[in-house]
Design a protein around this motif. Structure first.
Motif, PDB file in Angstrom:
ATOM      1  N   SER A 122       0.931  -1.396   0.129  1.00  0.00           N
ATOM      2  CA  SER A 122       0.015   0.009  -0.099  1.00  0.00           C
ATOM      3  C   SER A 122       0.867   1.245  -0.050  1.00  0.00           C
ATOM      4  N   LEU A 123       2.147   0.988   0.504  1.00  0.00           N
ATOM      5  CA  LEU A 123       3.159   2.180   0.262  1.00  0.00           C
ATOM      6  C   LEU A 123       2.787   3.346   1.138  1.00  0.00           C
ATOM      7  N   GLN A 124       2.341   2.886   2.314  1.00  0.00           N
ATOM      8  CA  GLN A 124       1.831   3.721   3.319  1.00  0.00           C
ATOM      9  C   GLN A 124       2.873   3.888   4.484  1.00  0.00           C
ATOM     10  N   ALA A 125       3.587   4.959   4.583  1.00  0.00           N
ATOM     11  CA  ALA A 125       4.701   4.709   5.886  1.00  0.00           C
ATOM     12  C   ALA A 125       4.103   4.725   6.861  1.00  0.00           C
ATOM     13  N   ARG A 126       4.510   3.912   7.955  1.00  0.00           N
ATOM     14  CA  ARG A 126       3.809   3.543   9.249  1.00  0.00           C
ATOM     15  C   ARG A 126       4.264   4.526  10.380  1.00  0.00           C
ATOM     16  N   PRO A 127       3.288   5.257  10.953  1.00  0.00           N
ATOM     17  CA  PRO A 127       3.730   6.175  12.226  1.00  0.00           C
ATOM     18  C   PRO A 127       4.018   5.424  13.185  1.00  0.00           C
ATOM     19  N   VAL A 128       5.366   5.740  13.889  1.00  0.00           N
ATOM     20  CA  VAL A 128       5.700   5.200  15.056  1.00  0.00           C
ATOM     21  C   VAL A 128       4.691   4.820  16.011  1.00  0.00           C
ATOM     22  N   SER A 129       3.802   5.854  16.191  1.00  0.00           N
ATOM     23  CA  SER A 129       3.018   5.455  17.353  1.00  0.00           C
ATOM     24  C   SER A 129       1.657   4.832  17.125  1.00  0.00           C
ATOM     25  N   SER A 130       1.491   4.367  16.023  1.00  0.00           N
ATOM     26  CA  SER A 130       0.431   3.614  15.653  1.00  0.00           C
ATOM     27  C   SER A 130       0.681   2.068  15.030  1.00  0.00           C
ATOM     28  N   ALA A 131      -0.424   1.465  15.317  1.00  0.00           N
ATOM     29  CA  ALA A 131      -0.445  -0.085  14.887  1.00  0.00           C
ATOM     30  C   ALA A 131      -0.451  -0.170  13.372  1.00  0.00           C
ATOM     31  N   PRO A 132       0.112  -1.249  12.748  1.00  0.00           N
ATOM     32  CA  PRO A 132      -0.122  -1.391  11.278  1.00  0.00           C
ATOM     33  C   PRO A 132      -1.563  -1.619  11.015  1.00  0.00           C
ATOM     34  N   ALA A 133      -1.910  -1.557   9.510  1.00  0.00           N
ATOM     35  CA  ALA A 133      -3.205  -1.623   9.175  1.00  0.00           C
ATOM     36  C   ALA A 133      -3.601  -3.123   9.198  1.00  0.00           C
ATOM     37  N   TYR A 134      -2.952  -4.071   9.245  1.00  0.00           N
ATOM     38  CA  TYR A 134      -2.946  -5.412   8.944  1.00  0.00           C
ATOM     39  C   TYR A 134      -3.365  -6.008  10.590  1.00  0.00           C
ATOM     40  N   VAL A 135      -3.042  -5.278  11.518  1.00  0.00           N
ATOM     41  CA  VAL A 135      -3.763  -5.596  12.937  1.00  0.00           C
ATOM     42  C   VAL A 135      -5.004  -5.466  13.024  1.00  0.00           C
ATOM     43  N   ASN A 136      -5.790  -6.348  13.179  1.00  0.00           N
ATOM     44  CA  ASN A 136      -7.360  -6.427  13.251  1.00  0.00           C
ATOM     45  C   ASN A 136      -8.021  -7.147  14.567  1.00  0.00           C
ATOM     46  N   LEU A 137      -7.958  -6.251  15.657  1.00  0.00           N
ATOM     47  CA  LEU A 137      -8.441  -6.890  16.827  1.00  0.00           C
ATOM     48  C   LEU A 137      -9.808  -7.189  16.753  1.00  0.00           C
ATOM     49  N   GLY A 138     -10.866  -6.777  16.001  1.00  0.00           N
ATOM     50  CA  GLY A 138     -11.991  -7.012  15.654  1.00  0.00           C
ATOM     51  C   GLY A 138     -12.266  -8.418  15.061  1.00  0.00           C
ATOM     52  N   ALA A 139     -11.426  -8.576  13.990  1.00  0.00           N
ATOM     53  CA  ALA A 139     -11.577  -9.957  13.335  1.00  0.00           C
ATOM     54  C   ALA A 139     -10.964 -11.126  14.248  1.00  0.00           C
ATOM     55  N   LEU A 140      -9.819 -10.810  15.038  1.00  0.00           N
ATOM     56  CA  LEU A 140      -9.472 -11.838  16.052  1.00  0.00           C
ATOM     57  C   LEU A 140     -10.577 -12.225  17.077  1.00  0.00           C
ATOM     58  N   ASP A 141     -11.271 -10.944  17.426  1.00  0.00           N
ATOM     59  CA  ASP A 141     -12.428 -11.360  18.461  1.00  0.00           C
ATOM     60  C   ASP A 141     -13.679 -11.932  17.878  1.00  0.00           C
ATOM     61  N   ALA A 142     -13.901 -12.006  16.609  1.00  0.00           N
ATOM     62  CA  ALA A 142     -14.739 -12.741  15.808  1.00  0.00           C
ATOM     63  C   ALA A 142     -14.467 -13.872  15.689  1.00  0.00           C
ATOM     64  N   ALA A 143     -13.138 -14.113  15.339  1.00  0.00           N
ATOM     65  CA  ALA A 143     -12.613 -15.575  15.013  1.00  0.00           C
ATOM     66  C   ALA A 143     -12.820 -16.412  16.572  1.00  0.00           C
ATOM     67  N   TYR A 144     -12.507 -15.487  17.478  1.00  0.00           N
ATOM     68  CA  TYR A 144     -12.228 -16.125  18.867  1.00  0.00           C
ATOM     69  C   TYR A 144     -13.921 -16.527  19.390  1.00  0.00           C
ATOM     70  N   ARG A 145     -14.553 -15.714  19.058  1.00  0.00           N
ATOM     71  CA  ARG A 145     -15.929 -15.947  19.545  1.00  0.00           C
ATOM     72  C   ARG A 145     -16.710 -17.177  18.779  1.00  0.00           C
ATOM     73  N   GLU A 146     -16.316 -17.160  17.385  1.00  0.00           N
ATOM     74  CA  GLU A 146     -16.907 -18.406  16.645  1.00  0.00           C
ATOM     75  C   GLU A 146     -16.224 -19.690  17.038  1.00  0.00           C
ATOM     76  N   ALA A 147     -14.825 -19.722  17.452  1.00  0.00           N
ATOM     77  CA  ALA A 147     -14.477 -20.799  17.667  1.00  0.00           C
ATOM     78  C   ALA A 147     -14.743 -21.308  19.089  1.00  0.00           C
ATOM     79  N   CYS A 148     -15.142 -20.481  20.006  1.00  0.00           N
ATOM     80  CA  CYS A 148     -15.663 -20.974  21.399  1.00  0.00           C
ATOM     81  C   CYS A 148     -16.957 -21.446  21.297  1.00  0.00           C
ATOM     82  N   ASP A 149     -17.759 -20.936  20.303  1.00  0.00           N
ATOM     83  CA  ASP A 149     -19.200 -21.594  20.087  1.00  0.00           C
ATOM     84  C   ASP A 149     -19.155 -22.812  19.456  1.00  0.00           C
ATOM     85  N   HIS A 150     -18.206 -22.873  18.400  1.00  0.00           N
ATOM     86  CA  HIS A 150     -18.656 -24.075  17.410  1.00  0.00           C
ATOM     87  C   HIS A 150     -17.320 -25.051  17.273  1.00  0.00           C
TER      88      HIS A 150
END
Length: 223
Positions: A122-150
């Motif tokens: 994407s060629l976007q320089a990453r600010p030192v104080s921010s997380a990269p765009a590929y980190v997605n806690l929402g996606a991790l939480d959704a996968a975690y909940r689905e895994a716990c349920d099923h």
């Protein structure tokens, strides 16, 4: 550009174009190849990538990372963009170098590497104080909940991919989180081998711990 190095799995070569736009397109193409091979590995198709192929791709990503880093030194106008691309390749190389099991483990590595290259290209320089765009806690939480349920393999695979990406961030920015993620990734790999409910429950409990630890990181919750 030369043709893929491995016809069976559609490998990519270390040759990297000097033009920034071409380099971005190359990284995106490589990400697409990794996504396709992740699907092959997940379904255990004939010709799916093996340990040797992942190792070769890790080495190729290292070579491209070095090329991009060198170009960053000589192209003052686009230095941050070359650095972003170099970082994407470096993190993809680290993921692919891990000792993955065949099947879901290999698929998780390739999918994570693909996401890292998409972020880098994407060629976007990453600010030192921010997380990269590929980190997605929402996606991790959704996968975690689905895994716990099923306890579905798809959800476990998704959680593993998201944690691999989180590990790429935590490795240099959050040692405490990195320690938790490393342990949970090992537990998930173990549970995949044993297929015992107790091992799976332990791994899932660890994913919950990862989410709780991640909430303490201001860079991951600045939005």
């Amino acid at each position: 550009m030369t043709d893929p190095t491995t016809a069976r799995s559609g490998g990519v070569t270390a040759d990297s174009p000097v033009d920034l736009g071409a380099a971005m397109a190359e990284a995106a193409r490589t990400a697409g190849i990794y996504c396709a091979n992740a699907a092959k590995a997940r379904d255990r198709y004939r010709g799916a990538p093996d340990r040797a192929w992942l190792t070769s791709q890790s080495a190729l990503c290292v070579a491209r990372q070095k090329q991009c880093a060198e170009l960053a030194r000589h192209d003052a106008r686009d230095t941050p963009k070359w650095q972003a691309l170099a970082l994407g390749y470096a993190e993809a190389a680290a993921v692919l170098a891990r000792p993955w099991a065949e099947g879901e483990g290999t698929a998780a590595a390739l999918q994570a590497a693909a996401e890292l290259l998409k972020d880098g290209s994407s060629l976007q320089a990453r600010p030192v104080s921010s997380a990269p765009a590929y980190v997605n806690l929402g996606a991790l939480d959704a996968a975690y909940r689905e895994a716990c349920d099923h306890q579905a393999a798809r959800a476990l695979h998704a959680a593993e991919v998201e944690m691999l990406l989180l590990a790429c961030y935590a490795r240099n920015h959050n040692p405490a989180l990195m320690a938790v993620v490393t342990e949970v990734l090992a537990n998930l790999a173990h549970a995949r081998v044993t297929r015992l409910r107790d091992d799976l429950n332990k791994a899932l409990a660890g994913v919950g711990a990862v989410l709780r630890e991640a909430l303490l990181d201001p860079s991951l919750n600045s939005g």
